[in-house]
Motif scaffolding. Structure first.
Motif, mmCIF file in Angstrom:
data_model
loop_
_atom_site.group_PDB
_atom_site.id
_atom_site.type_symbol
_atom_site.label_atom_id
_atom_site.label_comp_id
_atom_site.label_asym_id
_atom_site.label_seq_id
_atom_site.Cartn_x
_atom_site.Cartn_y
_atom_site.Cartn_z
ATOM 1 N N LYS A 143 0.808 -1.220 0.000
ATOM 2 C CA LYS A 143 0.000 0.000 0.000
ATOM 3 C C LYS A 143 0.839 1.267 0.000
ATOM 4 O O LYS A 143 0.380 2.313 -0.467
ATOM 5 C CB LYS A 143 -0.943 0.004 1.211
ATOM 6 N N GLU A 144 2.059 1.204 0.550
ATOM 7 C CA GLU A 144 2.906 2.382 0.571
ATOM 8 C C GLU A 144 4.371 1.985 0.571
ATOM 9 O O GLU A 144 4.749 0.934 1.083
ATOM 10 C CB GLU A 144 2.590 3.268 1.780
ATOM 11 N N ILE A 145 5.207 2.850 -0.037
ATOM 12 C CA ILE A 145 6.641 2.628 -0.150
ATOM 13 C C ILE A 145 7.346 3.880 0.357
ATOM 14 O O ILE A 145 7.157 4.977 -0.192
ATOM 15 C CB ILE A 145 7.061 2.359 -1.606
ATOM 16 N N SER A 146 8.137 3.731 1.379
ATOM 17 C CA SER A 146 8.858 4.883 1.927
ATOM 18 C C SER A 146 10.186 5.070 1.192
ATOM 19 O O SER A 146 10.832 4.119 0.768
ATOM 20 C CB SER A 146 9.110 4.699 3.424
ATOM 21 N N ILE A 147 10.591 6.331 1.047
ATOM 22 C CA ILE A 147 11.829 6.697 0.361
ATOM 23 C C ILE A 147 12.675 7.539 1.315
ATOM 24 O O ILE A 147 12.170 8.490 1.927
ATOM 25 C CB ILE A 147 11.541 7.508 -0.919
ATOM 26 N N GLY A 148 13.952 7.208 1.460
ATOM 27 C CA GLY A 148 14.819 7.990 2.334
ATOM 28 C C GLY A 148 16.180 7.354 2.497
ATOM 29 O O GLY A 148 16.631 6.584 1.648
ATOM 30 N N ARG A 149 16.813 7.695 3.612
ATOM 31 C CA ARG A 149 18.126 7.127 3.952
ATOM 32 C C ARG A 149 18.035 6.457 5.315
ATOM 33 O O ARG A 149 17.521 7.034 6.264
ATOM 34 C CB ARG A 149 19.208 8.209 3.971
ATOM 35 N N GLN A 150 18.566 5.275 5.388
ATOM 36 C CA GLN A 150 18.486 4.476 6.610
ATOM 37 C C GLN A 150 19.159 5.168 7.785
ATOM 38 O O GLN A 150 20.221 5.783 7.648
ATOM 39 C CB GLN A 150 19.145 3.126 6.359
ATOM 40 N N SER A 151 18.520 5.080 8.949
ATOM 41 C CA SER A 151 19.097 5.562 10.203
ATOM 42 C C SER A 151 18.686 4.590 11.296
ATOM 43 O O SER A 151 17.580 4.673 11.835
ATOM 44 C CB SER A 151 18.603 6.978 10.532
ATOM 45 N N ARG A 152 19.583 3.649 11.610
ATOM 46 C CA ARG A 152 19.239 2.643 12.620
ATOM 47 C C ARG A 152 19.081 3.250 13.997
ATOM 48 O O ARG A 152 18.275 2.792 14.805
ATOM 49 C CB ARG A 152 20.306 1.549 12.633
ATOM 50 N N LEU A 179 2.266 6.096 -2.537
ATOM 51 C CA LEU A 179 0.988 5.546 -2.078
ATOM 52 C C LEU A 179 0.282 4.843 -3.232
ATOM 53 O O LEU A 179 0.092 5.421 -4.310
ATOM 54 C CB LEU A 179 0.090 6.660 -1.534
ATOM 55 N N ALA A 180 -0.119 3.578 -3.015
ATOM 56 C CA ALA A 180 -0.841 2.815 -4.032
ATOM 57 C C ALA A 180 -2.268 3.341 -4.150
ATOM 58 O O ALA A 180 -2.931 3.632 -3.153
ATOM 59 C CB ALA A 180 -0.852 1.335 -3.686
ATOM 60 N N GLN A 181 -2.756 3.446 -5.399
ATOM 61 C CA GLN A 181 -4.103 3.940 -5.674
ATOM 62 C C GLN A 181 -5.028 2.791 -6.081
ATOM 63 O O GLN A 181 -4.563 1.745 -6.556
ATOM 64 C CB GLN A 181 -4.057 4.997 -6.776
ATOM 65 N N PRO A 182 -6.347 2.950 -5.887
ATOM 66 C CA PRO A 182 -7.282 1.858 -6.221
ATOM 67 C C PRO A 182 -7.215 1.414 -7.679
ATOM 68 O O PRO A 182 -7.498 0.253 -7.984
ATOM 69 C CB PRO A 182 -8.653 2.467 -5.892
#
Length: 233
Positions: A143-152, A179-182
């Motif tokens: 349903k959703e894909i986050s984009i960024g840089r990893q920070s443990r 965000l996925a759309q219908p």
């Protein structure tokens, strides 16, 4: 006294007073009746030829089939389904769901990098274009894909991780969200990132926290040089 063909005595010399048959007529042969009702009972362990249920008597308790009657003619299920399918009206092509998959391809874009440097973005003087940046492909699912840089240390593990190598320092740890759309497409939301999100060649970055619909082939620019291209197949 006269005697009829069945052996009855009768005072009437034309028709028998007992059975009514003509005196002097031919005798009637009567078929032998079954020796007993047990002759009609099925053998132990017998099953119904119509439905396969176990038989406890002449008539099946499940479907009522007479075990002494010929077995019913069955039609193969495949033939029935084929007839149903042939009789069913065709589904309009505009209502048939299209199976699609989307992929996000991440690469370094020199033209975008030069534009950022020309605008003297944050910390521009300390950023150099990476000498080598192979394409990375991320299938989009869910349903959703986050984009960024990893920070443990902060517990941030984006789905599209741009930590590198090479690492684009202009990308926020949690920069944007797909965000996925219908209808099977995707939209993107800038999560109030430090350096913004630009779509294609538009002059202004996206407004934070406002979804923007994406189309096949759209280019998403973030950070100092990162370009994310969405493709549908």
């Amino acid at each position: 006294m006269a005697t009829c063909p069945q052996g009855h005595t009768s005072s009437d010399e034309e028709f028998c007073e007992v059975c009514g048959r003509e005196i002097g007529g031919a005798p009637v042969i009567v078929a032998d009746a079954p020796a007993s009702a047990e002759a009609e009972l099925p053998a132990a362990g017998a099953t119904c030829e119509a439905c396969g249920a176990a038989l406890a008597g002449r008539f099946c308790e499940e479907c009522g089939h007479d075990s002494l009657a010929p077995p019913p003619v069955s039609v193969p299920r495949a033939a029935v389904e084929r007839v149903v399918a042939d009789d069913a009206p065709p589904v309009p092509t505009d209502r048939v769901p299209e199976a699609t998959t989307w992929t996000a391809t991440v690469t370094a874009d020199r033209t975008y990098f030069d534009a950022v440097m020309a605008a003297e973005g944050p910390d521009a003087s300390g950023i150099t274009f990476p000498p080598y940046c192979p394409d990375r492909h991320f299938p989009l699912a869910g349903k959703e894909i986050s984009i960024g840089r990893q920070s443990r240390s902060r517990g941030i593990l984006p789905d599209i991780d741009l930590l590198g190598p090479p690492e684009d320092p202009g990308v926020s740890h949690l920069h944007a969200l797909l965000l996925a759309q219908p209808d099977g497409s995707w939209s993107i939301v800038d999560l109030d990132s430090a350096n913004g999100t630009v779509i294609n060649d538009e002059p202004n970055p996206l407004r934070p926290n406002v979804p923007r619909a994406l189309e096949d082939g759209d280019r998403v620019y973030i950070g100092a040089w990162t370009r994310i291209t969405l493709r549908r197949s």
